[in-house]
Enzyme design. Structure first.
Site, PDB file in Angstrom:
ATOM      1  CD  GLU A   1      10.690 -11.373 -16.501  1.00 24.06           C
ATOM      2  OE1 GLU A   1      10.399 -12.070 -15.499  1.00 24.06           O
ATOM      3  OE2 GLU A   1      10.326 -10.189 -16.610  1.00 24.06           O
TER       4      GLU A   1
ATOM      5  CE  LYS B   1       8.409  -2.047  -9.703  1.00 24.21           C
ATOM      6  NZ  LYS B   1       8.691  -2.825 -10.933  1.00 24.21           N
TER       7      LYS B   1
ATOM      8  NE  ARG C   1       4.445   1.537  -1.360  1.00 27.27           N
ATOM      9  CZ  ARG C   1       5.544   0.862  -1.019  1.00 27.27           C
ATOM     10  NH1 ARG C   1       6.604   0.937  -1.789  1.00 27.27           N
ATOM     11  NH2 ARG C   1       5.591   0.120   0.055  1.00 27.27           N
TER      12      ARG C   1
ATOM     13  CD  GLU D   1       4.343  -9.055 -14.203  1.00 26.65           C
ATOM     14  OE1 GLU D   1       4.081  -8.683 -13.050  1.00 26.65           O
ATOM     15  OE2 GLU D   1       5.502  -9.138 -14.605  1.00 26.65           O
TER      16      GLU D   1
ATOM     17  CG  ASN E   1       2.562  -0.632   3.287  1.00 29.79           C
ATOM     18  OD1 ASN E   1       1.954  -1.621   2.891  1.00 29.79           O
ATOM     19  ND2 ASN E   1       3.763  -0.308   2.825  1.00 29.79           N
ATOM     20  N   GLY E   2       1.015  -2.923   5.402  1.00 27.34           N
ATOM     21  CA  GLY E   2       1.559  -4.160   5.968  1.00 27.34           C
ATOM     22  C   GLY E   2       0.433  -5.096   6.371  1.00 27.34           C
TER      23      GLY E   2
ATOM     24  CE  LYS F   1       8.142  -8.070 -16.886  1.00 25.86           C
ATOM     25  NZ  LYS F   1       8.138  -8.936 -15.739  1.00 25.86           N
TER      26      LYS F   1
ATOM     27  CD1 TRP G   1      -2.673  -4.744  -4.622  1.00 22.84           C
ATOM     28  CD2 TRP G   1      -2.059  -5.969  -2.865  1.00 22.84           C
ATOM     29  NE1 TRP G   1      -2.541  -6.036  -5.058  1.00 22.84           N
ATOM     30  CE2 TRP G   1      -2.162  -6.819  -3.997  1.00 22.84           C
ATOM     31  CE3 TRP G   1      -1.677  -6.516  -1.664  1.00 22.84           C
ATOM     32  CZ2 TRP G   1      -1.906  -8.179  -3.936  1.00 22.84           C
ATOM     33  CZ3 TRP G   1      -1.413  -7.882  -1.599  1.00 22.84           C
ATOM     34  CH2 TRP G   1      -1.543  -8.692  -2.727  1.00 22.84           C
TER      35      TRP G   1
ATOM     36  CB  CYS H   1      -0.867   0.039   1.250  1.00 23.06           C
ATOM     37  SG  CYS H   1      -1.925  -1.372   1.438  1.00 23.06           S
TER      38      CYS H   1
ATOM     39  CG  HIS I   1       9.807 -35.223 -20.166  1.00 25.19           C
ATOM     40  ND1 HIS I   1      10.134 -36.563 -20.125  1.00 25.19           N
ATOM     41  CD2 HIS I   1      10.896 -34.592 -20.667  1.00 25.19           C
ATOM     42  CE1 HIS I   1      11.384 -36.730 -20.557  1.00 25.19           C
ATOM     43  NE2 HIS I   1      11.873 -35.544 -20.880  1.00 25.19           N
TER      44      HIS I   1
HETATM   45  C1  AGP Z   1       7.708  -8.769 -11.916  1.00 28.17           C
HETATM   46  O1  AGP Z   1       7.239  -8.160 -13.105  1.00 28.17           O
HETATM   47  C2  AGP Z   1       6.694  -8.718 -10.809  1.00 28.17           C
HETATM   48  N1  AGP Z   1       6.298  -7.374 -10.553  1.00 28.17           N
HETATM   49  C3  AGP Z   1       7.118  -9.478  -9.575  1.00 28.17           C
HETATM   50  O2  AGP Z   1       7.299 -10.824  -9.923  1.00 28.17           O
HETATM   51  C4  AGP Z   1       8.420  -8.983  -8.898  1.00 28.17           C
HETATM   52  O3  AGP Z   1       9.533  -9.309  -9.691  1.00 28.17           O
HETATM   53  C5  AGP Z   1       8.555  -9.710  -7.549  1.00 28.17           C
HETATM   54  O4  AGP Z   1       7.467  -9.333  -6.752  1.00 28.17           O
HETATM   55  C6  AGP Z   1       9.866  -9.399  -6.826  1.00 28.17           C
HETATM   56  O5  AGP Z   1       9.933  -8.032  -6.533  1.00 28.17           O
HETATM   57  P1  AGP Z   1      11.350  -7.434  -6.037  1.00 28.17           P
HETATM   58  O6  AGP Z   1      12.327  -7.603  -7.166  1.00 28.17           O
HETATM   59  O7  AGP Z   1      11.066  -6.007  -5.725  1.00 28.17           O
HETATM   60  O8  AGP Z   1      11.769  -8.222  -4.829  1.00 28.17           O
END
Ligand code: AGP
Length: 608
Positions: free
Chosen positions: A480, A603, A27, A487, A98-99, A484, A74, A2, A503
C-alpha cells in the site's frame, strides 16, 4: 470514471450544473462540457483540460432555459480533446455518458451504414446517433430511449435531452451509479451524491436497467421494457461541510487526518464500549461456526486491506482465507465450495471488476459480504451482508481513510469469526477490543509525522526509487505504501515481502534507492531486522518504522520513525500506514503534482 450531472427546474442550470461537475471532478478531469436549453434550442460548450478551462469558456454565457446536462471526463475511447468531450449532440439530441459501450464497433457500423457522420472518436456519441435515428422514425424521446438501450452492451449511465422534446430529460443506467435528487419543483441527477447534497437530501437511486423520465415537472420511473416502477426516496444525512476541505490544502491531507475518526466510526456498530465485547451483527445469521473457507476480493488499496484481513482471520481462527484481485478472480475457473463466504471490499462500491466478481459469485449461490464506504452503491446493494467503512466522503483519488476503516473492519471480522467459533476467550476478546478502541488516539499521535515529511520530502523526491518492505501483516502495508507513492508522486516504488529480497530485488539496492522497512516489534521482528542489515550492507538509504525507542533499528536507519506500542499486533498496520501516506503526499506536493487528482487516474473505476 466520469462525472455526469443533469438539472431540470426553475433556476438557471449553468451554475447548478457547473458546480455539480466541480463536486464530481475527482471522477475524471481531462475534458468537460455542458449542454443547456437557450432560446428554445440546445446550446453546448465544451473544453479540453480541467474544469477551470470550461469555467473560463462559460464566463458571460447566458442560458435562459431550465434543463441541461453536463459531463467531466476520464477518457476511455478517444484521447482527451474538445471534440471527444461530452455532451455529444446529434440532430438536436444531446447525451452525456459514464461507462464503456463494449459493442461500440458494431454500433459504429450501424450508424455509418445509416449515413451517420461521426464527429468524435468516442463510443458515447453513437448513442446520440441511435436515439436521433429513432426520433427520425417518429418515435418520442422516451420510446426512442427504450428502443436504443437494449442494444447497448457494457456499462453505461446516460442522460439525454432533445430539442424536439424541450420539457424532458431522461436518465437510464446499467452499471455506473446514477442518482435522482428531488428538490422543490426541481430535479438534480448525478453520478454521486456530492453533486446533489447541497440542493436536496432526498434522493432516489436508479438500479440497473431502470429509466427516470422527467417531464412537465414530474419524474416517473420505468424498467427498460417500459413497465412503470415505484421507487422509494432515501433521505440522506450528508452536509455540504463534510464534503469540503475544512481548511486543508487538499482533500487527501484532510482525509489522512480524519482516519482516527473514520476507524472509530467503522468499528462503533460492532463494539460495546462498556463490556469491551464484540458482536458481528447481521453476519451472525450465517453459520460462521462451521465456516472453513473465506475469499476476499477487491482492487488496489482495497485489495491490500483484504490481504491484511487474511493475516487477521487466519491468526484468530481455523478458517482458510484466499485473497484475490477482482479483475483476476472474475475470470478464473473458480471452484468455490458452496459453503464458502466471499467478502468484497470497495470504497466506492462501484468498481466494475469487483462488482462483476460479486455478481458471478452470487450466480453460484454463495453468500457475499460487502465492505463499502458508499451506502446504496451497486456493490453494497447486491451483497447479502453489509459492512460500512463509515469514513464519510473520500474525495482524494488516493484512498486513505477508507483503507484505515477497511483494516479495522477486517479485525472486527476476524474477532467476530473467532468468537462465533468459540476460539476467542473472553480475556482475549477484551484485550483485542480494548486495543482496537484505543487505536484512534494512537493514530492521532502518529499524525504528528506530518511535519517531518513536510521537511523530508524535498530530499526524498531525489531518490531513483523506493522499496517498501515488511513481513507478515506488514507486507500488504508495504504494498500500500508503494502504491501511494506511485499514484501520487509518479515515482518507481515497489512493495515486497522482506523475506523475498534475496530472490532478486536485493540487486536493486544502492545508495540511490530508498528503503522503507516496516519493523514493529512482533514475532517476525528479528527476521525483519536481518533483512534490514542486508539492505544496509548494500548502501540502501533506510527509513524504518518501529515500536517505541528501538535503538537497534535506529542504528541501522537513516531515518527512524517510532510508532506507539498498540498492545495488539493487529493495530500496528493502522499506525504504520500513516507515515507512508504522509511520505507519498508530501513528495507529491514537492513535485507540484495535483494530489487530489493524480494524472491518468479516477476515483471510481467503473469500467474494466
Ligand atoms: C487507491 O489509492 C486507488 N485509488 C485505487 O487503487 C483504489 O483503491 C481501487 O481502484 C479500488 O477502488 P474501490 O475501493 O472503490 O473499489
Amino acid at each position: 470514471m466520469c462525472g455526469i450531472v443533469g438539472y431540470v427546474g426553475p433556476k438557471n442550470p449553468k451554475e447548478i450544473i457547473f458546480n455539480g461537475l466541480k463536486a464530481l471532478e475527482y471522477r475524471g478531469y481531462d475534458s468537460a462540457g455542458v449542454c443547456i436549453f437557450h432560446d428554445g434550442g440546445l446550446k453546448r460548450i465544451r473544453a479540453e483540460g480541467k474544469l477551470s478551462v470550461l469555467e473560463e469558456k462559460l464566463e458571460g454565457e447566458e442560458f435562459n432555459g431550465h434543463i441541461g446536462i453536463g459531463h467531466t471526463r476520464w477518457a476511455t475511447h478517444g484521447r482527451p480533446s474538445e471534440r471527444n468531450a461530452h455532451p455529444h449532440n446529434v440532430k438536436g439530441v444531446s447525451i452525456v455518458h459514464n461507462g464503456i459501450i463494449e459493442n461500440y464497433l458494431q454500433l459504429r457500423e450501424d450508424v455509418l451504414s445509416q449515413g451517420g457522420v461521426l464527429e468524435s472518436e468516442t463510443d458515447s456519441e453513437l448513442v446520440a446517433h441511435l436515439i436521433a435515428a429513432e426520433i427520425d422514425k417518429g418515435r418520442d424521446l422516451f420510446t426512442a430511449v427504450l428502443t436504443v438501450a437494449p442494444r447497448l452492451e457494457g456499462a453505461y449511465s446516460i442522460l439525454v435531452v432533445s430539442e424536439q422534446f424541450p420539457g424532458e430529460l431522461i436518465a437510464f443506467k446499467s452499471g455506473p451509479p446514477l442518482i435522482v435528487g428531488l428538490g422543490e419543483n426541481a430535479f438534480y441527477i448525478a453520478s454521486d451524491i456530492q453533486a446533489i447534497v447541497s440542493h436536496t437530501q432526498k434522493v432516489i437511486y436508479l438500479d440497473d436497467y431502470e429509466v427516470a423520465h422527467i417531464k412537465d415537472g414530474h419524474v416517473q420511473f420505468y424498467g427498460l421494457k417500459g413497465q412503470p416502477l415505484k421507487k422509494t426516496p432515501v433521505v440522506l444525512d450528508w452536509t455540504v461541510e463534510r464534503a469540503e476541505k475544512q481548511g486543508y490544502p487538499h482533500f487527501m491531507l484532510k482525509e489522512i487526518f480524519e482516519q482516527p475518526r473514520a476507524v472509530a466510526a467503522a468499528i462503533d456498530p460492532y463494539i460495546d464500549v462498556q463490556s469491551h465485547t464484540l458482536d458481528l451483527g447481521e453476519l451472525r445469521k450465517e453459520n460462521l461456526k462451521d465456516l472453513q473457507r473465506l475469499y476476499i476480493v477487491a482492487c488496489g488499496t482495497s485489495f491490500y486491506a483484504g490481504m491484511a484481513g487474511k493475516y487477521f482471520i487466519e491468526s484468530l481462527s481455523d478458517v482458510s482465507v484466499e485473497v484475490d484481485i477482482a479483475s483476476e478472480f472474475r475470470y478464473r475457473k473458480m471452484h468455490l465450495p458452496e459453503e464458502a463466504l466471499v467478502i468484497f471490499i470497495s470504497q466506492s462500491g462501484e468498481t466494475a471488476d469487483t462488482l462483476a466478481a460479486l455478481r458471478r459469485v452470487k450466480e453460484q449461490g454463495l453468500k457475499t459480504v460487502s465492505v463499502c464506504n458508499v451506502k446504496n452503491s451497486n456493490i453494497d446493494r447486491d451483497a447479502d451482508y453489509h459492512m460500512y467503512m463509515n469514513s464519510g466522503a473520500e474525495i482524494g483519488v488516493a484512498s486513505t481513510k477508507a483503507f484505515a476503516s477497511s483494516l479495522a473492519l477486517m479485525q472486527v471480522m476476524a474477532l467476530g469469526i473467532s468468537k462465533e467459533k468459540g476460539l476467542l476467550s473472553s480475556e482475549k476478546e477484551t484485550f483485542y477490543v480494548k486495543s482496537l478502541l484505543a487505536a484512534p488516539s494512537l493514530m492521532e499521535n502518529v499524525l504528528a509525522y506530518n511535519r517531518f515529511f513536510q521537511e523530508a520530502a524535498k530530499d526524498l523526491k531525489n531518490y531513483r526509487g523506493f522499496l517498501y518492505m515488511g513481513r507478515g501483516v506488514h507486507y500488504p502495508i508495504a504494498l500500500e505504501g508503494a502504491l501511494k507513492l506511485k499514484e501520487l508522486a509518479y515515482m518507481h516504488a515497489e512493495g515486497y515481502a522482506a523475506g523475498e529480497m534475496k530472490h532478486g530485488p536485493l540487486a536493486l539496492i544502492d545508495p540511490s534507492m530508498a528503503i522503507v522497512m516496516l519493523a514493529p516489534k512482533d514475532e517476525l521482528y528479528e527476521k525483519t531486522l536481518s533483512n534490514l542489515e542486508e539492505s544496509k550492507a548494500r548502501g540502501g538509504q533506510i527509513i524504518s518504522i518501529g515500536t517505541g525507542e528501538d535503538e537497534r533499528l535506529k542504528s541501522l536507519s537513516k531515518n527512524y520513525l517510532a510508532i506507539p506500542d498498540p498492545g495488539s499486533w493487529m493495530v500496528n498496520p493502522l499506525l504504520e500506514v500513516i507515515p507512508l501516506q504522509l511520505l507519498a503526499y508530501h513528495v507529491a506536493c514537492a513535485f507540484g503534482h495535483d494530489v487530489d487528482q493524480p494524472r491518468n487516474l479516477a476515483k471510481s473505476v467503473t469500467v474494466e
